[in-house]
Design a protein around this motif. Structure first.
Motif, PDB file in Angstrom:
ATOM      1  N   LEU A 173       9.118  18.691 -15.918  1.00  0.00           N
ATOM      2  CA  LEU A 173       8.693  19.512 -14.588  1.00  0.00           C
ATOM      3  C   LEU A 173      10.244  20.438 -14.359  1.00  0.00           C
ATOM      4  CD1 LEU A 173       6.752  17.524 -12.156  1.00  0.00           C
ATOM      5  CD2 LEU A 173       6.045  18.922 -13.497  1.00  0.00           C
ATOM      6  N   LEU A 174      11.359  19.673 -14.633  1.00  0.00           N
ATOM      7  CA  LEU A 174      12.494  20.308 -14.460  1.00  0.00           C
ATOM      8  C   LEU A 174      12.814  21.428 -15.454  1.00  0.00           C
ATOM      9  CD1 LEU A 174      15.005  17.361 -13.559  1.00  0.00           C
ATOM     10  CD2 LEU A 174      14.106  19.344 -12.013  1.00  0.00           C
ATOM     11  N   ILE A 175      12.130  21.256 -16.741  1.00  0.00           N
ATOM     12  CA  ILE A 175      12.193  22.124 -17.784  1.00  0.00           C
ATOM     13  C   ILE A 175      11.366  23.301 -17.465  1.00  0.00           C
ATOM     14  CG2 ILE A 175      11.789  22.616 -20.315  1.00  0.00           C
ATOM     15  CD1 ILE A 175      12.660  19.719 -21.034  1.00  0.00           C
ATOM     16  N   MET A 179      16.474  22.621 -16.301  1.00  0.00           N
ATOM     17  CA  MET A 179      16.791  21.602 -17.400  1.00  0.00           C
ATOM     18  C   MET A 179      16.572  22.307 -18.707  1.00  0.00           C
ATOM     19  SD  MET A 179      15.940  17.715 -17.835  1.00  0.00           S
ATOM     20  CE  MET A 179      16.746  16.365 -19.208  1.00  0.00           C
ATOM     21  N   THR A 180      17.438  22.007 -19.626  1.00  0.00           N
ATOM     22  CA  THR A 180      17.236  22.959 -20.868  1.00  0.00           C
ATOM     23  C   THR A 180      16.382  22.399 -21.972  1.00  0.00           C
ATOM     24  OG1 THR A 180      19.459  23.672 -20.492  1.00  0.00           O
ATOM     25  CG2 THR A 180      18.977  24.131 -22.494  1.00  0.00           C
ATOM     26  N   SER A 181      16.643  21.050 -22.303  1.00  0.00           N
ATOM     27  CA  SER A 181      15.816  20.478 -23.144  1.00  0.00           C
ATOM     28  C   SER A 181      16.139  18.793 -23.245  1.00  0.00           C
ATOM     29  CB  SER A 181      16.350  20.798 -24.582  1.00  0.00           C
ATOM     30  OG  SER A 181      17.573  20.323 -24.862  1.00  0.00           O
ATOM     31  N   THR A 182      15.200  18.184 -23.873  1.00  0.00           N
ATOM     32  CA  THR A 182      15.089  16.792 -23.787  1.00  0.00           C
ATOM     33  C   THR A 182      14.483  16.105 -25.281  1.00  0.00           C
ATOM     34  OG1 THR A 182      14.402  14.591 -22.675  1.00  0.00           O
ATOM     35  CG2 THR A 182      12.935  16.427 -22.542  1.00  0.00           C
ATOM     36  N   GLY A 183      15.084  15.048 -25.795  1.00  0.00           N
ATOM     37  CA  GLY A 183      14.527  14.593 -26.723  1.00  0.00           C
ATOM     38  C   GLY A 183      13.475  13.490 -26.461  1.00  0.00           C
ATOM     39  N   LEU A 184      12.287  13.554 -26.875  1.00  0.00           N
ATOM     40  CA  LEU A 184      11.403  12.471 -26.444  1.00  0.00           C
ATOM     41  C   LEU A 184      11.427  11.406 -26.958  1.00  0.00           C
ATOM     42  CD1 LEU A 184       8.390  12.287 -24.894  1.00  0.00           C
ATOM     43  CD2 LEU A 184       7.226  12.702 -27.185  1.00  0.00           C
ATOM     44  N   GLN A 185      11.579  10.382 -25.882  1.00  0.00           N
ATOM     45  CA  GLN A 185      11.303   8.976 -26.437  1.00  0.00           C
ATOM     46  C   GLN A 185      10.101   8.510 -25.887  1.00  0.00           C
ATOM     47  OE1 GLN A 185      14.490   5.396 -26.653  1.00  0.00           O
ATOM     48  NE2 GLN A 185      14.028   6.022 -24.757  1.00  0.00           N
ATOM     49  N   SER A 186       8.942   8.337 -26.651  1.00  0.00           N
ATOM     50  CA  SER A 186       7.517   8.157 -25.956  1.00  0.00           C
ATOM     51  C   SER A 186       7.315   6.561 -25.611  1.00  0.00           C
ATOM     52  CB  SER A 186       6.487   8.502 -26.976  1.00  0.00           C
ATOM     53  OG  SER A 186       5.289   8.042 -26.573  1.00  0.00           O
ATOM     54  N   ALA A 187       7.105   6.501 -24.435  1.00  0.00           N
ATOM     55  CA  ALA A 187       7.126   5.069 -23.820  1.00  0.00           C
ATOM     56  C   ALA A 187       5.782   4.428 -24.232  1.00  0.00           C
ATOM     57  CB  ALA A 187       7.452   4.943 -22.363  1.00  0.00           C
ATOM     58  N   GLY A 190      18.988  16.223 -22.049  1.00  0.00           N
ATOM     59  CA  GLY A 190      18.838  14.799 -21.651  1.00  0.00           C
ATOM     60  C   GLY A 190      18.037  14.175 -22.950  1.00  0.00           C
ATOM     61  N   VAL A 191      17.598  12.916 -22.674  1.00  0.00           N
ATOM     62  CA  VAL A 191      16.836  12.124 -23.569  1.00  0.00           C
ATOM     63  C   VAL A 191      15.775  11.569 -22.625  1.00  0.00           C
ATOM     64  CG1 VAL A 191      16.802  10.428 -25.336  1.00  0.00           C
ATOM     65  CG2 VAL A 191      18.704  12.091 -25.393  1.00  0.00           C
ATOM     66  N   ASP A 192      14.765  11.252 -23.361  1.00  0.00           N
ATOM     67  CA  ASP A 192      13.534  10.338 -22.950  1.00  0.00           C
ATOM     68  C   ASP A 192      12.285  11.072 -22.803  1.00  0.00           C
ATOM     69  OD1 ASP A 192      14.860   8.091 -22.801  1.00  0.00           O
ATOM     70  OD2 ASP A 192      15.399   8.007 -20.699  1.00  0.00           O
ATOM     71  N   GLY A 193      12.463  12.415 -22.265  1.00  0.00           N
ATOM     72  CA  GLY A 193      10.981  13.369 -22.266  1.00  0.00           C
ATOM     73  C   GLY A 193      10.201  12.800 -20.997  1.00  0.00           C
ATOM     74  N   THR A 194      10.879  12.352 -19.990  1.00  0.00           N
ATOM     75  CA  THR A 194      10.361  11.973 -18.722  1.00  0.00           C
ATOM     76  C   THR A 194       9.442  12.970 -18.173  1.00  0.00           C
ATOM     77  OG1 THR A 194      11.965  12.089 -17.424  1.00  0.00           O
ATOM     78  CG2 THR A 194      11.906  10.058 -18.427  1.00  0.00           C
ATOM     79  N   ALA A 195       8.370  12.538 -17.321  1.00  0.00           N
ATOM     80  CA  ALA A 195       7.549  13.605 -16.574  1.00  0.00           C
ATOM     81  C   ALA A 195       8.469  14.306 -15.663  1.00  0.00           C
ATOM     82  CB  ALA A 195       6.751  12.869 -15.775  1.00  0.00           C
ATOM     83  N   GLU A 196       9.594  13.737 -15.046  1.00  0.00           N
ATOM     84  CA  GLU A 196      10.393  14.585 -14.232  1.00  0.00           C
ATOM     85  C   GLU A 196      11.104  15.560 -14.850  1.00  0.00           C
ATOM     86  OE1 GLU A 196      13.910  13.878 -10.648  1.00  0.00           O
ATOM     87  OE2 GLU A 196      13.529  12.353 -12.274  1.00  0.00           O
ATOM     88  N   ALA A 197      11.657  15.127 -16.059  1.00  0.00           N
ATOM     89  CA  ALA A 197      12.425  15.971 -17.059  1.00  0.00           C
ATOM     90  C   ALA A 197      11.522  17.305 -17.346  1.00  0.00           C
ATOM     91  CB  ALA A 197      12.911  15.237 -18.107  1.00  0.00           C
ATOM     92  N   ALA A 217      18.712  14.546 -14.286  1.00  0.00           N
ATOM     93  CA  ALA A 217      18.213  14.952 -13.062  1.00  0.00           C
ATOM     94  C   ALA A 217      19.002  14.838 -11.877  1.00  0.00           C
ATOM     95  CB  ALA A 217      16.937  14.296 -13.007  1.00  0.00           C
ATOM     96  N   GLY A 218      19.880  13.790 -11.850  1.00  0.00           N
ATOM     97  CA  GLY A 218      20.617  13.520 -10.751  1.00  0.00           C
ATOM     98  C   GLY A 218      21.773  14.630 -10.664  1.00  0.00           C
ATOM     99  N   ALA A 219      22.396  15.139 -11.792  1.00  0.00           N
ATOM    100  CA  ALA A 219      23.268  16.044 -11.739  1.00  0.00           C
ATOM    101  C   ALA A 219      22.714  17.256 -11.496  1.00  0.00           C
ATOM    102  CB  ALA A 219      23.951  16.242 -13.214  1.00  0.00           C
ATOM    103  N   ILE A 220      21.487  17.797 -11.892  1.00  0.00           N
ATOM    104  CA  ILE A 220      20.937  19.004 -11.596  1.00  0.00           C
ATOM    105  C   ILE A 220      20.446  19.057 -10.039  1.00  0.00           C
ATOM    106  CG2 ILE A 220      18.632  20.221 -11.716  1.00  0.00           C
ATOM    107  CD1 ILE A 220      18.467  18.880 -14.770  1.00  0.00           C
ATOM    108  N   GLU A 221      20.144  17.959  -9.470  1.00  0.00           N
ATOM    109  CA  GLU A 221      19.915  17.974  -7.955  1.00  0.00           C
ATOM    110  C   GLU A 221      20.845  18.288  -7.206  1.00  0.00           C
ATOM    111  OE1 GLU A 221      17.350  17.028  -4.751  1.00  0.00           O
ATOM    112  OE2 GLU A 221      16.932  17.080  -6.743  1.00  0.00           O
TER     113      GLU A 221
END
Length: 328
Positions: A260-262, A267-275, A251-258, A232-236
């Motif tokens: 929205l960027l997708i 942003m292209t994709s992220t691997g979800l790490q469900s908190a 990226g990785v984590d599947g955050t809410a911000e990611a 997200a920082g690089a995209i900004e």
């Protein structure tokens, strides 16, 4: 109205104390029916969006139990601070301690102190290999691999890419980087890594690096990031630059911000790490350990790592709207 991610900052005060360990144990003590088990959760850094999410989920899960209380501590991405907090938790006699390491190698001797003090200890996100502990984690190699499989098809021939890594010595960072090497770079030797550096999971550090890289290398075809926050920082930095339209970012984590960027196509994709899954499993296990139903050394589990792309992102945005992390 544009959707926004809700940020939750936790203010935590603590003092450090030193305690030498004594004989190792893995058992738990029974509580009086009116007493509650006191559990400490040592989070690595609340400025990290995923760590903040996980801490919030931990607090929510503990509210479901009437015989346990939780106190959350912020390690502020500082090894010395996190180690002092762990020592302080030992001194204050918590019944169990859950540790989210900033740097597994740096925290290992202090986690060992918890074991030596006879306090059940679970390490999470990432796990630390310490005899006498349990762990609840994700598979960081798999989290990156699901992105790699997509990137093999998407990244153009002869692409110039940059790589953002998490802290040195962090299990999740190193395993995700190994996956990118084996599952992508070794297979796509036409792709050039023009720059690579550590941004320690931090958005601001990633922005600073990206600003330098844009100046030094011009066109960048893809950002390979070991977590969403750095991506997200690089995209900004380049989101309003027409020259970077179509830049890929993983990226990785599947955050809410990611998510929205997708959705925005940035942003292209992220691997979800469900908190949520991590917190639920941690709390269920620590409760079973404290009740004497299992030994802490029997605790070893992983959460799944589904891939989030533009094709399925809406279901995850809906999830975040329901839990309040995204406002409509």
């Amino acid at each position: 109205m544009k959707k926004k991610v809700v940020s939750v900052m936790l203010a935590v005060a603590m003092t450090a104390a030193l305690l030498a360990g004594c004989g190792a144990k893995t058992g738990s003590g029974e509580k009086d029916s009116k007493e509650k088990y006191k559990v400490a959760y040592v989070a690595r850094a609340q400025e990290d969006s995923f760590a903040a999410w996980l801490a919030d989920e931990m607090k929510a899960e503990f509210k479901k139990y009437d015989d346990m209380t939780l106190e959350v501590f912020d390690g502020e991405a500082n090894d010395e601070k996190e180690n002092s907090i762990i020592e302080n938790c030992i001194t204050n006699g918590y019944d169990a301690i859950i540790v989210q390491p900033n740097n597994g190698e740096a925290q290992l001797p202090y986690i060992q102190q918890v074991v030596d003090a006879g306090i059940p200890c679970i390490t999470t996100n990432p796990r630390v290999d310490c005899e006498g502990t349990g762990s609840v984690d994700a598979d960081p190699y798999e989290q990156a691999k699901v992105n790699c499989e997509l990137a093999l098809e998407q990244v153009p021939q002869g692409a110039k890419v940059v790589v953002l890594n998490g802290p040195a010595g962090n299990f999740h960072s190193t395993e995700r980087r190994k996956a990118w090497q084996k599952e992508f770079f070794d297979k796509r030797q036409d792709v050039e890594i023009v720059a690579e550096d550590i941004a320690s999971w931090n958005k601001d550090e990633a922005m600073a690096l990206m600003e330098d890289w844009v100046q030094a290398y011009g066109k960048i075809d893809a950002v390979i990031s070991m977590n969403d926050n750095m991506a997200a920082g690089a995209i900004e930095v380049v989101k309003d630059n027409a020259d970077y339209k179509g830049m890929l970012a993983y990226g990785v984590d599947g955050t809410a911000e990611a998510c929205l960027l997708i959705k925005e196509g940035l942003m292209t994709s992220t691997g979800l790490q469900s908190a949520g899954d991590l917190a639920k499993m941690n709390v269920e296990y620590v409760h079973k350990v404290l009740k004497g139903e299992i030994k802490v050394t029997d605790v070893y589990d992983n959460v799944p790592a589904p891939l989030i792309t533009s094709e399925n992102v809406d279901e995850y945005i809906t999830m975040y709207e329901k839990n309040g992390q995204i406002k409509k």
